[in-house]
Design an enzyme around this catalytic site. Structure first.
Site, short mmCIF file in Angstrom:
data_model
loop_
_atom_site.label_atom_id
_atom_site.label_comp_id
_atom_site.label_asym_id
_atom_site.label_seq_id
_atom_site.Cartn_x
_atom_site.Cartn_y
_atom_site.Cartn_z
CE LYS A 221 -6.24 16.98 48.13
NZ LYS A 221 -7.50 16.75 48.57
NE ARG A 255 -5.98 15.10 55.01
CZ ARG A 255 -5.12 14.94 54.15
NH1 ARG A 255 -4.80 15.43 53.09
NH2 ARG A 255 -4.53 13.50 54.10
C1 PT1 Z 1 -9.13 15.59 51.71
C2 PT1 Z 1 -8.07 14.59 51.74
C3 PT1 Z 1 -8.15 13.80 52.79
N1 PT1 Z 1 -7.19 14.56 50.79
C4 PT1 Z 1 -9.94 15.06 53.86
N2 PT1 Z 1 -9.06 13.97 53.85
C5 PT1 Z 1 -6.38 13.32 50.76
N3 PT1 Z 1 -10.85 15.33 54.75
C6 PT1 Z 1 -6.53 12.62 51.84
C7 PT1 Z 1 -4.72 15.51 43.80
O1 PT1 Z 1 -5.71 15.81 42.68
O2 PT1 Z 1 -8.92 16.60 50.81
N4 PT1 Z 1 -9.83 15.73 52.93
N5 PT1 Z 1 -7.21 12.72 52.85
C8 PT1 Z 1 -5.42 13.16 49.76
N6 PT1 Z 1 -5.98 12.82 48.51
C9 PT1 Z 1 -5.63 13.57 47.25
C10 PT1 Z 1 -6.66 13.67 46.28
C11 PT1 Z 1 -4.52 13.77 47.14
C12 PT1 Z 1 -6.41 14.25 45.18
C13 PT1 Z 1 -4.05 14.51 45.75
C14 PT1 Z 1 -5.03 14.64 44.85
O3 PT1 Z 1 -3.47 15.74 43.45
#
Ligand code: PT1
Length: 277
Positions: A221, A255
């Site tokens: 992230k 995850r």
């Molecule tokens: C998570 C999650 C998810 N993240 C759960 N499900 C994502 N339970 C998808 C960035 O800041 O943390 N928990 N499903 C992916 N979402 C992101 C959000 C991807 C922020 C990247 C960022 O780079």
């Protein structure tokens, strides 16, 4: 702690790895690579061989700036993959969706767990989760993916995220979800600035003491991108450090994209812990 889904039980006394399987053409770090069913299945079985216990299948990108996906499109992406996976791979299958219909069709196709970044607040989602009687992951987000990183703002991020998650857990329990099937997620990167993400990571233990399993999703992230000035493909070290910090405070489910590496750090930690009296 144990999750229950049909006849399946998942023991959470040691940390478990959830491998990410994006079936979106636009996904944030492996976008477009696993769009057809065969390559998705291959990627899933590789992650299971590497030690993933759960495979999280998502057909809607929720990374910052991502647009909404139409219902039929999301169904077409995830349902065939879940059907094939449940026939061919022995693992827990998680559906990463906020749409009631997608959740229901995914569970009918063989999914064992519902992972909802919108914490079952979309229309009909709570009822589907109650009827399905599968574990659910409730995540905190401020705003919506398209605009959540515009101006994230908190008085106290830890108390606000905690209050939200406890309130959602209560709503779910009142509606008929069993307490032992509720997983909480602090929602790293979902409407949070760098300092908010690290404040939450530092407070993981406080969330663990609430008595619900804690899922941590920090893999690749931008919290590491910004802190370390790293592109998306240079965030492995940051992600592993983040995972270890969460696990050491008691987070039970991690995850990740990089399953083999995460399994390695868990083994190192477990070996060390076996020598602590
Ligand atoms: C998570 C999650 C998810 N993240 C759960 N499900 C994502 N339970 C998808 C960035 O800041 O943390 N928990 N499903 C992916 N979402 C992101 C959000 C991807 C922020 C990247 C960022 O780079």
């Amino acid at each position: 702690m144990q999750l229950h889904s049909g006849k399946r039980k998942l023991d959470l006394s040691s940390p478990k790895v959830m491998g990410i399987l994006n079936v979106t053409p636009d996904s944030f770090s492996d976008g477009g690579h696993f769009c057809n069913i065969d390559s998705a299945l291959k990627q899933a079985s590789t992650m299971v061989e590497q030690g993933a216990t759960i495979i999280d299948i998502g057909g809607e990108s929720t990374r910052p700036g991502a647009a909404d996906v139409a219902l039929q499109e999301e169904l077409d992406r995830v349902v065939p993959v879940i059907e094939k996976m449940s026939q061919n791979i022995d693992c827990w299958i998680s559906i990463d969706s906020s749409k009631a219909t997608v959740m229901r069709e995914a569970v009918n196709a063989g999914a064992h767990l519902i992972n909802d970044v919108r914490a079952l607040q979309e229309e009909g989602a709570l009822k589907v989760a109650v009827d399905a009687q599968v574990p659910i992951c409730l995540m905190h987000m401020q705003g919506a993916p398209r605009s959540m990183q515009t101006a994230p703002n908190y008085e106290n991020v830890v108390t606000e995220v905690e209050a939200f998650l406890l309130q959602r857990a209560q709503v779910c329990q009142t509606a008929g979800v069993k307490k032992e099937n509720i997983i909480l997620d602090l929602g790293f990167g979902f409407g949070k600035q760098l300092q908010h993400n690290f404040e939450l990571l530092a407070a993981t233990k406080q969330f663990v003491t609430l008595g619900y399993p804690i899922l941590t999703g920090v893999s690749r992230k931008s919290m590491f991108g910004h802190l370390l000035n790293r592109d998306i493909n240079e965030r492995l070290a940051g992600s592993l450090a983040g995972a270890l910090i969460a696990i050491q405070q008691g987070s039970q489910i991690i995850r990740v994209h990089d399953v083999a590496e995460t399994v390695d750090i868990i083994k190192v930690l477990q070996e060390v812990n076996s020598h602590i009296l």
